[in-house]
Design a protein around this motif. Structure first.
Motif, PDB file in Angstrom:
ATOM      1  N   GLU A 180       1.525  -0.404   0.634  1.00  0.00           N
ATOM      2  CA  GLU A 180       0.516   0.558   0.167  1.00  0.00           C
ATOM      3  C   GLU A 180       0.019   0.170  -1.226  1.00  0.00           C
ATOM      4  O   GLU A 180      -1.178   0.175  -1.516  1.00  0.00           O
ATOM      5  N   LEU A 181       1.006  -0.178  -2.115  1.00  0.00           N
ATOM      6  CA  LEU A 181       0.658  -0.544  -3.493  1.00  0.00           C
ATOM      7  C   LEU A 181      -0.222  -1.788  -3.524  1.00  0.00           C
ATOM      8  O   LEU A 181      -1.200  -1.866  -4.267  1.00  0.00           O
ATOM      9  N   ALA A 182       0.137  -2.779  -2.665  1.00  0.00           N
ATOM     10  CA  ALA A 182      -0.604  -4.051  -2.657  1.00  0.00           C
ATOM     11  C   ALA A 182      -1.854  -3.980  -1.788  1.00  0.00           C
ATOM     12  O   ALA A 182      -2.551  -4.979  -1.635  1.00  0.00           O
ATOM     13  N   ASP A 183      -2.007  -2.816  -1.146  1.00  0.00           N
ATOM     14  CA  ASP A 183      -3.135  -2.598  -0.258  1.00  0.00           C
ATOM     15  C   ASP A 183      -3.203  -3.676   0.830  1.00  0.00           C
ATOM     16  O   ASP A 183      -4.218  -4.302   1.075  1.00  0.00           O
ATOM     17  N   SER A 184      -2.017  -3.946   1.436  1.00  0.00           N
ATOM     18  CA  SER A 184      -1.986  -4.956   2.501  1.00  0.00           C
ATOM     19  C   SER A 184      -1.230  -4.407   3.727  1.00  0.00           C
ATOM     20  O   SER A 184      -0.735  -3.285   3.714  1.00  0.00           O
ATOM     21  N   LYS A 185      -1.075  -5.263   4.770  1.00  0.00           N
ATOM     22  CA  LYS A 185      -0.438  -4.855   6.025  1.00  0.00           C
ATOM     23  C   LYS A 185       1.087  -4.706   5.831  1.00  0.00           C
ATOM     24  O   LYS A 185       1.685  -5.458   5.059  1.00  0.00           O
ATOM     25  N   VAL A 186       1.699  -3.711   6.525  1.00  0.00           N
ATOM     26  CA  VAL A 186       3.160  -3.536   6.390  1.00  0.00           C
ATOM     27  C   VAL A 186       3.870  -4.736   7.007  1.00  0.00           C
ATOM     28  O   VAL A 186       3.620  -5.076   8.168  1.00  0.00           O
ATOM     29  N   PRO A 187       4.746  -5.463   6.246  1.00  0.00           N
ATOM     30  CA  PRO A 187       5.381  -6.659   6.802  1.00  0.00           C
ATOM     31  C   PRO A 187       6.517  -6.314   7.794  1.00  0.00           C
ATOM     32  O   PRO A 187       7.021  -5.200   7.793  1.00  0.00           O
ATOM     33  N   GLU A 188       6.912  -7.300   8.601  1.00  0.00           N
ATOM     34  CA  GLU A 188       8.012  -7.181   9.576  1.00  0.00           C
ATOM     35  C   GLU A 188       9.347  -7.174   8.821  1.00  0.00           C
ATOM     36  O   GLU A 188       9.594  -8.054   8.002  1.00  0.00           O
ATOM     37  N   THR A 189      10.213  -6.170   9.038  1.00  0.00           N
ATOM     38  CA  THR A 189      11.490  -6.141   8.289  1.00  0.00           C
ATOM     39  C   THR A 189      12.659  -6.653   9.117  1.00  0.00           C
ATOM     40  O   THR A 189      13.713  -6.959   8.598  1.00  0.00           O
TER      41      THR A 189
END
Ligand code: ATP
Ligand code: MG
Length: 499
Positions: free
Chosen positions: A479-488
């Motif tokens: 959210e902060l980086a305004d990017s896609k949620v990465p695979e954990t």
């Protein structure tokens, strides 16, 4: 003036004794009597099938005919009974074919006659026995018991083809099916734990039949009749054995009549006790017989009793039956024996397992068996319950949070039952001591499993929490980086690989 009551002396027959004291044999009321009737008939059927060397196929039918009156029908594929022995076997209390020294379910020569007696006194009906041996035509008997004289009254007998060897017994009796049904079905279910190779088919009041067992298709080696062990020779037994062999010398008698006495042992025993090996038995007087019995019972150099007269369930059979019947996987098995009490060989085996099918208590739920028969009554009086309560199960992490079941099976040529109902076992010191060490050993094994399972559960929980945190961090960072949620998932895997 003194007043006395005139006494009337007379004797009573064994049937009259058990007719008056039927609660001693497990026939206190209509519910218990129905349970005991099925139990005694099934026990006899299983013994007969094993004698015949056949996998037991037993059919049980219970039909309510009027309120509180039931017809009980049990059919087997066992040996059948020779026609000349049918009247006495079914119509005389304390008559049977099992008074020899090997493991059997039947012991007293009482069970089926008590069931017949109960049927007779509650419904005035005779027992019907259809029985057939291999390669013969069978017979159908209808008979009563003459209680006063302890003898059979045969009402009718006719040739009858059962279509194969075995025995069918039909008894009409007062029985409370509602009250005994759960216990009865539990008994049949547990019978298949102790006899995993039997198949039982049960039909109650014309409902769809239920089947139990068939967990194994091989019969165990039959227990063999053994000569008595010298340490079991009490004075009465010795007197009778001497009466049968009066011409023998002491030495010949010892070698021929007892197990574990060969020429060498006989000589050393007689020398040690300063007895003449060539003395004829017929010359022994009462005191000398008592002295011989005492000496045999106290001589510690005799080897332990033979165990070929015993037939334990065994690890494979017990584990198969337990995993088929209970929701469990890890069954720990242990056994002790062959050992002896009073010259009688015995063997105790146990299985302990965790289960989700019961709620926990401070100790495992105990399921007791003797000579392959489940014992469902009088638990509080039994040596195994006493020992169970003496073990500190919390040491093995077996408490209310980890419900478990403990199976204990005692087999012996002489099970020390406390009463004729064969439901609880007396506190014989050897049995008490050995079952305690058996329980502790089983507790340690399962305790280790519980510990391992707990630490792996903790590990799983830890991974789950970490994964949740990682997902949150990933979400917020995205959210902060305004990017896609990465695979954990990959990140988790690599973290745990490294650690
Ligand atoms: N289904 C059967 N098949 C073959 N023989 C049987 C059957 N039922 C009874 N018998 C014979 O009848 C005898 C008497 O049976 P009963 O149940 O009274 O005594 P038991 O089995 O010897 O000892 P217990 O009193 O401990 O049951 C048995 O010893 C056996 O020889
Ligand atoms: Mg019997």
């Amino acid at each position: 003036m003194s007043v006395h009551t005139k006494r009337n002396y007379r004797g009573i027959s064994p049937s009259e004794f058990f007719y008056r004291n039927r609660q001693m044999a497990g026939f206190s009321n209509n519910a218990q009597a129905l349970f005991s009737t099925i139990r005694e008939l099934v026990e006899n059927s299983l013994d007969a099938c094993e004698d015949a060397g056949r996998l037991p196929e037993i059919e049980i039918i219970i039909n309510t005919t009027q309120t509180d009156v039931v017809d009980v029908y049990v059919a087997d594929n066992g040996t059948g009974v020779p026609p000349e022995h049918v009247p006495e076997s079914f119509g005389r209390v304390l008559y049977g074919s099992k008074y020899s020294s090997r493991q059997r379910r039947g012991t007293f020569g009482l069970g089926v006659t008590m069931a017949i007696l109960y049927g007779q006194i509650t419904t005035n009906s005779p027992v019907i026995v259809e029985t057939q041996e291999s390669h013969t035509i069978g017979n159908r008997f209808s008979l009563y018991i003459d209680v006063e004289h302890n003898r059979p009254i045969v009402e009718s007998v006719e040739a009858f083809d059962r279509g194969g060897p075995g025995t069918t017994v039909m008894i009409r009796m007062k029985g409370n099916l509602k009250r005994s049904q759960d216990k009865l079905l539990e008994y049949l279910r547990l019978t298949t734990v102790a006899t995993p190779y039997c198949r039982l088919k049960v039909t109650i009041d014309d409902a769809n039949p239920s089947t139990y067992g068939g967990f194994s298709t091989s019969l165990p080696d039959p227990p063999l009749v053994c000569k008595p062990h010298p340490r079991s020779a009490d004075v009465e037994m010795l007197r009778r054995m001497i009466e049968l062999n009066p011409q023998r010398t002491l030495r010949q008698f010892l070698i021929n009549s007892f197990q574990q006495i060969g020429t060498k042992t006989a000589s050393s025993f007689l020398q040690f006790k300063n007895m003449d090996p060539h003395r004829h038995l017929s010359t022994l007087n009462r005191d000398e017989t008592a002295h011989l019995s005492e000496s045999l019972r106290k001589y510690s150099a005799f080897k332990k009793p033979e165990s070929k007269c015993l037939s334990p369930i065994g690890k494979a059979g017990l584990q198969k039956a337990v995993t088929s019947l209970f929701e469990t996987q890890n069954v720990s098995y242990a056994s002790v024996g062959p050992l002896e009490w009073d010259g009688n060989p015995f063997f105790i085996e146990g299985a302990l397992f965790l289960t989700s099918s019961r709620s926990g208590s401070e100790h495992p739920q105990l399921l007791r068996f003797a000579n392959r028969v489940p014992l469902l009554y009088d638990a509080s009086d039994c040596v195994f319950t006493k020992v169970l309560k003496r073990v500190d199960w919390s040491r093995y992490d077996l408490g209310s949070k980890t419900p478990s079941i403990l199976i204990t099976h005692l087999c012996s040529t002489r099970v020390p039952y406390k009463a004729a109902g064969k439901q609880s076992i007396a506190s014989i010191p050897e049995i008490e001591l050995k079952s305690k060490s058996l329980y502790r050993g089983l507790g340690r094994t399962i305790g280790r499993l519980v510990k391992r399972a707990r630490s792996s559960a903790r590990e799983i929980q830890r991974k789950r929490e970490l994964s949740r945190s990682l997902q949150l961090i990933a979400k917020f960072s995205a959210e902060l980086a305004d990017s896609k949620v990465p695979e954990t998932v990959r990140l988790m895997e690599s973290m745990f690989e490294v650690s």
